[in-house]
Scaffold this motif. Structure first.
Motif, PDB file in Angstrom:
ATOM      1  N   ASP A 107       0.825  -1.184   0.053  1.00 34.79           N
ATOM      2  CA  ASP A 107      -0.062  -0.194   0.008  1.00 34.79           C
ATOM      3  C   ASP A 107       0.903   1.316  -0.058  1.00 34.79           C
ATOM      4  O   ASP A 107       0.361   2.284  -0.737  1.00 34.79           O
ATOM      5  N   GLU A 108       2.079   1.120   0.831  1.00 32.69           N
ATOM      6  CA  GLU A 108       2.843   2.358   0.835  1.00 32.69           C
ATOM      7  C   GLU A 108       3.430   2.674  -0.369  1.00 32.69           C
ATOM      8  O   GLU A 108       3.498   3.820  -0.958  1.00 32.69           O
ATOM      9  N   ASP A 109       3.936   1.642  -1.124  1.00 33.96           N
ATOM     10  CA  ASP A 109       4.463   1.621  -2.383  1.00 33.96           C
ATOM     11  C   ASP A 109       3.674   2.176  -3.493  1.00 33.96           C
ATOM     12  O   ASP A 109       4.091   3.015  -4.450  1.00 33.96           O
ATOM     13  N   ALA A 110       2.492   1.801  -3.343  1.00 32.47           N
ATOM     14  CA  ALA A 110       1.404   2.028  -4.414  1.00 32.47           C
ATOM     15  C   ALA A 110       0.917   3.717  -4.225  1.00 32.47           C
ATOM     16  O   ALA A 110       0.821   4.602  -4.978  1.00 32.47           O
ATOM     17  N   ALA A 111       1.046   4.088  -2.595  1.00 28.46           N
ATOM     18  CA  ALA A 111       0.712   5.489  -2.342  1.00 28.46           C
ATOM     19  C   ALA A 111       1.788   6.255  -2.807  1.00 28.46           C
ATOM     20  O   ALA A 111       1.616   7.515  -3.409  1.00 28.46           O
ATOM     21  N   ALA A 112       3.180   5.906  -2.763  1.00 25.34           N
ATOM     22  CA  ALA A 112       4.214   6.713  -3.105  1.00 25.34           C
ATOM     23  C   ALA A 112       4.392   6.840  -4.614  1.00 25.34           C
ATOM     24  O   ALA A 112       4.481   7.930  -5.185  1.00 25.34           O
ATOM     25  N   GLU A 113       3.962   5.858  -5.424  1.00 20.06           N
ATOM     26  CA  GLU A 113       4.142   5.844  -6.818  1.00 20.06           C
ATOM     27  C   GLU A 113       2.662   6.882  -7.306  1.00 20.06           C
ATOM     28  O   GLU A 113       3.050   7.766  -8.306  1.00 20.06           O
TER      29      GLU A 113
END
Length: 282
Positions: A84-90
């Motif tokens: 989820d954090e990676d998707a939000a950062a992207e």
């Protein structure tokens, strides 16, 4: 006889003897069966006489299993959180990139608009300077030739542009300054006009607000004869109240008007296109 022969005995020898015989017979039968079984099959497996005890799950083992399951679940939650954090950062990176591109586009558009505004201001300033120079030259020529034109033309009114003063002078000067501008239907300046737009703008320099269209302008003021025209009078073509064209009399038997798309704004003699009538506002 024995001295105890008359004492009765409490034992039952016969009954016990039969029981013993029965027991002996049973035992003998069992032993015979075992012997026969042993003689008949020496290769058969011996009967299992040992009991195998299954290990008992202790409370310590249960606790270890529960801890392992909890650890596995925690790892799964950590992986999901990281995803989820990676998707939000992207997504944030995409949004920032888009915002940057939009900011760059707006900055370039603003820069182009400022450059265009500067160029337009310079062009307008140059046009005003040229127009002022042209107006001065034409006013001088008109003043020097107006009297002779009025005296030599039998059909022209006696007024000349050399006698113009006050509000009429302002109206006439503005009208002459627009000579050479384009004719555009609905045009109200500063570099293109239609007939009523030019007349309205000229009168505005004298602080007078005229109606916008030629039909209304042809009845705004006092009707005057074409033989007694004065500079600043409004000329109209057609009938009063339904005129299809207007212009400004500038003296010397001439008018200035935004004629059509072919000629633009011109200064012409009344004989070029004789008007139907005139109104005086001043």
């Amino acid at each position: 006889m024995s001295h105890t022969a008359h004492i009765p005995s409490h034992r039952k020898p016969r009954q016990r003897a039969s029981k013993s015989a029965l027991r002996a017979g049973v035992a003998g039968g069992v032993l015979s069966t075992i012997a026969v079984a042993g003689a008949a099959g020496p290769a058969q497996a011996e009967p299992v006489t040992q009991t195998i005890e299954m290990p008992t799950i202790t409370s310590g083992f249960s606790t270890a299993v529960a801890a392992s399951a909890q650890a596995t679940q925690q790892v799964a939650l950590d992986l999901e959180t990281q995803a989820d954090e990676d998707a939000a950062a992207e997504e944030a990176a995409k949004t920032a990139k888009k915002a940057h591109a939009e900011a760059v586009r707006k900055a370039e558009a603003k820069k182009k608009a400022e450059a265009a505004a500067k160029a337009r201001a310079e062009a307008e300033a140059k046009e005003r300077a040229e127009r002022a120079s042209r107006t001065s030259e034409r006013t001088t020529l008109s003043a020097s030739s107006g009297s002779s034109d009025a005296g030599s033309s039998a059909s022209a009114p006696s007024s000349s542009s050399s006698n113009v003063s006050g509000s009429a002078a302002s109206i006439v000067a503005f009208a002459k300054a627009q000579v050479g501008d384009a004719y555009v239907p609905g045009g109200t300046g500063p570099n293109s006009w239609d007939c009523s737009g030019l007349v309205q703008a000229a009168y505005r320099t004298a602080g007078i607000d005229l109606p916008r269209v030629s039909q209304s302008q042809s009845t705004f003021g006092t009707q005057v004869s074409l033989d007694s025209l004065q500079p600043g009078d409004i000329l109209y073509w057609g009938s009063a109240g339904s005129a299809y064209h207007v212009a400004i009399y500038v003296g010397g038997g001439e008018f200035v008007g935004a004629q059509n798309s072919n000629t633009g704004t011109v200064q012409r003699s009344l004989d070029y296109d004789r008007p139907t009538g005139a109104v005086r506002v001043l």
